[in-house]
Scaffold this motif. Sequence first.
Motif, PDB file in Angstrom:
ATOM      1  N   ILE A 186      48.217  40.290  49.511  1.00  0.00           N
ATOM      2  CA  ILE A 186      47.609  40.259  48.177  1.00  0.00           C
ATOM      3  C   ILE A 186      48.714  40.055  47.145  1.00  0.00           C
ATOM      4  N   GLN A 187      48.561  39.054  46.308  1.00  0.00           N
ATOM      5  CA  GLN A 187      49.591  38.746  45.302  1.00  0.00           C
ATOM      6  C   GLN A 187      48.934  38.595  43.930  1.00  0.00           C
ATOM      7  N   PRO A 188      49.634  39.038  42.879  1.00  0.00           N
ATOM      8  CA  PRO A 188      49.042  38.906  41.536  1.00  0.00           C
ATOM      9  C   PRO A 188      49.014  37.449  41.076  1.00  0.00           C
ATOM     10  N   GLN A 189      48.033  37.118  40.252  1.00  0.00           N
ATOM     11  CA  GLN A 189      48.007  35.793  39.609  1.00  0.00           C
ATOM     12  C   GLN A 189      48.483  35.954  38.176  1.00  0.00           C
ATOM     13  N   SER A 190      48.787  34.821  37.540  1.00  0.00           N
ATOM     14  CA  SER A 190      49.253  34.925  36.151  1.00  0.00           C
ATOM     15  C   SER A 190      48.117  35.398  35.236  1.00  0.00           C
ATOM     16  N   SER A 231      44.196  40.698  35.788  1.00  0.00           N
ATOM     17  CA  SER A 231      43.060  41.218  36.554  1.00  0.00           C
ATOM     18  C   SER A 231      42.646  40.337  37.732  1.00  0.00           C
ATOM     19  N   LYS A 232      43.347  39.222  37.937  1.00  0.00           N
ATOM     20  CA  LYS A 232      43.019  38.396  39.103  1.00  0.00           C
ATOM     21  C   LYS A 232      44.176  38.407  40.099  1.00  0.00           C
ATOM     22  N   CYS A 233      43.833  38.263  41.370  1.00  0.00           N
ATOM     23  CA  CYS A 233      44.888  38.143  42.382  1.00  0.00           C
ATOM     24  C   CYS A 233      44.419  37.147  43.432  1.00  0.00           C
ATOM     25  N   TYR A 269      33.640  37.061  45.789  1.00  0.00           N
ATOM     26  CA  TYR A 269      34.699  37.842  45.133  1.00  0.00           C
ATOM     27  C   TYR A 269      35.699  36.988  44.360  1.00  0.00           C
ATOM     28  N   GLY A 270      35.692  35.674  44.578  1.00  0.00           N
ATOM     29  CA  GLY A 270      36.639  34.804  43.885  1.00  0.00           C
ATOM     30  C   GLY A 270      35.893  33.769  43.062  1.00  0.00           C
ATOM     31  N   SER A 271      36.477  32.563  42.985  1.00  0.00           N
ATOM     32  CA  SER A 271      35.838  31.507  42.194  1.00  0.00           C
ATOM     33  C   SER A 271      35.144  30.488  43.098  1.00  0.00           C
ATOM     34  N   ILE A 278      40.552  36.423  42.948  1.00  0.00           N
ATOM     35  CA  ILE A 278      39.842  37.632  43.380  1.00  0.00           C
ATOM     36  C   ILE A 278      39.909  38.676  42.260  1.00  0.00           C
ATOM     37  N   GLN A 279      38.764  39.282  41.953  1.00  0.00           N
ATOM     38  CA  GLN A 279      38.750  40.323  40.911  1.00  0.00           C
ATOM     39  C   GLN A 279      38.621  41.711  41.531  1.00  0.00           C
TER      40      GLN A 279
END
Length: 264
Positions: free
Chosen positions: A44-48, A51-53, A79-81, A97-98
Amino acid sequence: ARFKWLVNEWGVEKIREMLEGKLGKPFEPYNGLVFLKNSNHEGIQPQSQESKCYINIPILGGRLSSEDMIYLADIAESYGSGELRLTPTQNILIPDIQNKEEAVKKLGKRNFFLNPPNLKWSSIACSSDFCGKTIKPHAKQVLRSLANYLNENYKHELLNESGIIIQVDGCPNHCCASSLAEIGLSGALAKIDGHLVQTYAIVLGGGVGPEPSLGRIIERGISSSQIKKKISILLNYYIENRKNSENFRDFCNRYSEEELKNLI
Ligand code: SF4
């Protein structure tokens, strides 16, 4: 990968001239980034976007059943787009993913776990079962068998510390660059007692990074059933004889080909 045969035949200068001729100007020297790792997007990695990863799921060899594909597509929608991405290391990544807790729980229900050693994210094998140049056991089978064996029989901290990545090719075209991994397996067909069999060469000590190195062929013509035992002997020797937290590549490159061959 097969372009390398042309580079070998023509030489670097002729290739450069040909490309510069097509480009219409000389190349400029490259001073940019170099690859430091095969992958650095595990788990699991953060996105820019706050609140999304994204979740990078280790697939090991990149093969999924149709049911698994539909399952992952459903997770991406819920869970995602709705987007799924494929990675160069043959994994699947779900962006945007939220609710990561729920997404991870759902992944676990179908045995997609995010806690294996790094080699399960970074190891790759070619599509020898599709390209028709080899016979069974194919590269992806060989990769799965060896990676799962290491995963089940060695501590994950040790495997991560060793930096071991496995890359398996079905034939000398080397689409998966077996000479650029700590453990490479390079396939070749051989005739034994009048029968055509798929064999593998063990290639050790390759890798990318600030000091890239090409692996050396230690032994050729090995049947797939011998691979786990030979790698295991080597890994046990590494555990007993490495210097401090020396990684597997540096360890292998301290020994001559002859010495490594004698070990296995
Ligand atoms: S390495 Fe050989 S067997 Fe594997 S995909 Fe490439 S050409 Fe096919």
